[in-house]
Design a protein around this motif. Structure first.
Motif: not given
Length: 725
Positions: A260, A264, A520
């Motif tokens: 994650y 990002s 995601f």
């Protein structure tokens, strides 16, 4: 109420000065002149590229492991103010002034330094003597290969640190279990075990071997816990749930967190985009997203589309055609249809555009309102620039004779009618009435007349096909395979019926604005799959080696050579430590099975507590060596000496265990113990001498003459020791 203010607040702490001293020595050995050499050293050229990508927020894919280790290295660059502007193209290239070399190498050096006191603590938690624990730490301190690897921008020392942290945390948790279960320290060490395991896996995939080892030991302990009749059923259940949460749920959550954060950070399009799906590429800023931002979502009759093959191997490519035709006769004597070639082209090109046509109508434009194409519909695909129909028939493909040739139909007025009807099969549809969607839908095109499926064979056509990739009709469907699946990447609603106007339209950008993004979880699953299936470079390297070479130390790696002097850095192990560690592993194995056989005969050579300590030490140390070494025999990838370092670390931990066992249980007289102690002093002196002899190649801070370099070859190192001692 404020009575506690009348007395001073006193905090007491137990400080192990041995740990403090070992930490200081570890830091000194790893941090001394850390920014030297100020040049790219071996695999720094590899990891440095990814650090630059992080600094510039550019997406990349590295099949060697998850992103956590790369992010840690990038953190050093970020803290040092690195802007990512450096060309990582050559080993030995001098770093420019904007590259914070010390910061980039700091984290591997810190983890390498902290591994020294951690070795001491592991032996202490296993219940071995202070001397054995100090011996393990001092061996870690003077092992040349571990020092070299930890002083560079590489990940092996980080992996070793988290491997040792996982083992140490579990041992502290296990010892807390005997004293204060469910106490704060009990929860802390159990949770830290799971975190350390996930970090080890997050640095490199091989970290999973240590994770599985810890899980196996925890499983055995949990099994014994279940059989403990002094615990209630509720208590046993709580113990099992706590272990499952900390050792399974926490690592899984941490692993997802790594990705994650990674996704990002790297949100911009980059050079590794094309290996990903169109949907993934469209979720990145720039690149394909800039092209597809204004595209309609639903494919309709009259839509102008480019079709990308989902498989993406050997290279990502798009369905393509051009004016050239198949040769009348191939080199092997087989004939062709002499129709217009259809290939898969690995570059963006106007000849990649196709028009989705309704077989019952002549128009090549989208009606108002648009009529979407759905799963099961029969369509024709018209090549945008030549207006010829995608076709296949019972003619063998040029390079895949068991499959059908795919072409764009040319009417030669011969007895070969066109067969240009294709049924749309949406593989990932939500329902049988699912609509064909741009980027998101994965489709198969099934030929109506022959039931052949449009497929990328992956073979490169000869020069007459411009070395483009062969596309065939697969007669026999062998189940779902990504080579038969396509997705619409670029899409516009066609508005021009006339060919000249349509050609201008095909060169024009799209106008409509429909925003779409992958979740995601979808991006994580795709990225994980691409990483696991990425082909590793199996080519031979000048310094590649086999696992058998590692144990005998019959290999080394020249990491860096000074361009003007003879100073250089080599990855060389301390031969005394490596040979002794291998011997200790063999001795432990023989003794373990000897004791096991005698215990089967009801002969107990060791007290029960000593036996349990001996077994646990072997499970973690000898087992740690085995699980981090044996799997490399099964790997089809280029291997180097540094791959052995995690396994070596566990061997070094085992060595003092075996030495203490020999001293305590096999040397039965004081004289033998004294002789054995004297031998240990001489042996450690030899190890220190080898460390000092190899020091110029470990730190690279001294010019060496040709004769000095020759004397440092491993074939001659034993002669050095024999002459001295």
């Amino acid at each position: 109420m404020l009575g506690f203010l009348k007395h001073p607040v006193v905090v007491t702490a137990d400080i192990n000065l041995n740990v403090v001293a070992l930490t200081a020595m570890g830091l000194l050995s790893r941090l001394w002149q850390l920014s030297y050499p100020r040049a790219v050293v071996f695999d720094e050229v590899y990891y440095g590229q990814y650090i630059s990508f992080y600094m510039k927020r550019i997406f990349f894919l590295d099949g060697s492991g998850p992103p956590f280790g790369h992010m840690l290295l990038a953190l050093g660059g970020y803290l040092g103010g690195f802007d990512g502007n450096f060309l990582w193209n050559r080993i030995g290239a001098e770093y420019s002034s904007n590259v914070p070399v010390w910061s980039l190498r700091l984290l591997p050096a810190l983890t390498g330094a902290l591994s020294v006191p951690m070795a001491y603590q592991i032996l202490s938690e296993l219940g071995f003597s202070h001397c054995a624990a100090m011996g393990a730490a001092l061996l870690m301190l003077i092992e040349n290969a571990l020092i070299t690897q930890s002083r560079l921008m590489l990940l092996e020392s980080v992996l070793i640190f988290f491997n040792l942290l996982a083992v140490l945390s579990y041992l502290k948790f296990s010892n807390s279990q005997k004293q204060r279960p469910f106490s704060p320290s009990w929860w802390f060490w159990l949770t830290l075990t799971g975190v350390a395991c996930s970090c080890a896996v997050g640095v490199k995939y091989v970290g999973v071997f240590t994770y599985l080892l810890v899980l196996a030991v925890a499983g055995v302990h949990a099994w014994h816990l279940i059989g403990d009749r002094s615990l209630s059923n509720v208590s046993v259940l709580c113990h099992l749930l706590a272990r499952a949460a900390a050792l399974l749920v926490v690592p899984a959550a941490m692993y997802l967190l790594f990705f994650y954060v990674h996704l990002s950070l790297v949100y911009r399009s980059g050079p590794h985009d094309q290996i990903m799906s169109s949907a993934f590429q469209a979720s990145l800023e720039g690149g394909l997203a800039r092209i597809t931002q204004g595209q309609p979502l639903e494919v309709a009759y009259g839509s102008q589309v480019t079709l990308k093959n989902v498989f993406g191997k050997p290279v990502p490519c798009w369905l393509h055609s051009h004016q050239s035709t198949y040769p009348m006769i191939y080199e092997n004597g087989r004939g062709s249809s002499h129709q217009q070639q259809v290939t898969c082209y690995p570059f963006k090109d106007v000849n990649n555009w196709w028009i989705v046509k309704d077989p019952g109508r002549h128009q090549l434009v989208v009606s108002n309102p648009p009529r979407p194409v759905r799963h099961g519909d029969v369509v024709q695909l018209v090549h945008g620039m030549t207006t010829r129909f995608l076709n296949t028939h019972d003619v063998a493909a040029p390079l895949s004779p068991h499959s059908q040739e795919v072409s764009c139909y040319v009417d030669y007025n011969v007895s070969m009618p066109s067969q240009n009807l294709w049924r749309l099969d949406i593989v990932n549809r939500d329902s049988d009435a699912g609509v064909w969607k741009t980027i998101l839908s994965e489709v198969r095109l099934v030929h109506v007349n022959t039931s052949a499926v449009l497929k990328l064979s992956g073979a490169h056509l000869p020069d007459w096909g411009f070395r483009q990739l062969e596309v065939v009709g697969e007669k026999l469907s062998r189940g779902y395979h990504e080579s038969t699946v396509w997705n619409v990447e670029e899409h516009r609603y066609g508005k021009s019926q006339e060919q000249e106007e349509r050609e201008v339209e095909l060169h024009s950008p799209t106008q409509m604005d429909v925003h779409r993004n992958l979740s995601f979880l979808a991006r994580f699953l795709e990225l994980q799959w691409r990483m696991l299936t990425a082909k590793s470079d199996g080519s031979e390297h000048k310094y590649s080696s086999s696992p058998l070479d590692w144990v005998t130390l019959d290999t080394s790696i020249a990491y860096w050579l000074h361009p003007r002097t003879s100073a250089q850095i080599h990855l060389l192990g301390n031969v005394v430590i490596w040979a002794s560690a291998s011997l200790a592993t063999a001795v432990y194995t023989l003794l373990f099975f000897w004791y096991l056989l005698r215990r089967r005969r009801k002969i107990c050579d060791l007290p029960e507590d000593s036996w349990l300590r001996w077994v646990l030490a072997g499970a973690l140390c000898a087992g740690g060596w085995a699980v981090n070494y044996v799997p490399f025999f099964l790997m089809e990838k280029t291997l180097f000496l540094y791959h052995y370092l995690p396994a070596l670390t566990f061997q070094i931990l085992l060595l003092p265990v075996v030495l203490q066992h020999i001293s305590d249980h096999l040397c039965r007289t004081q004289l033998l113990r004294s002789l054995f102690s004297a031998l240990l002093v001489a042996w450690y002196s030899c190890a220190c001498h080898v460390f000092n002899t190899l020091r110029p190649l470990t730190y690279g801070d001294k010019s060496l003459s040709p004769s000095e370099l020759k004397a440092l070859r491993w074939k001659d190192s034993w002669d050095i020791l024999i002459r001295k001692y």
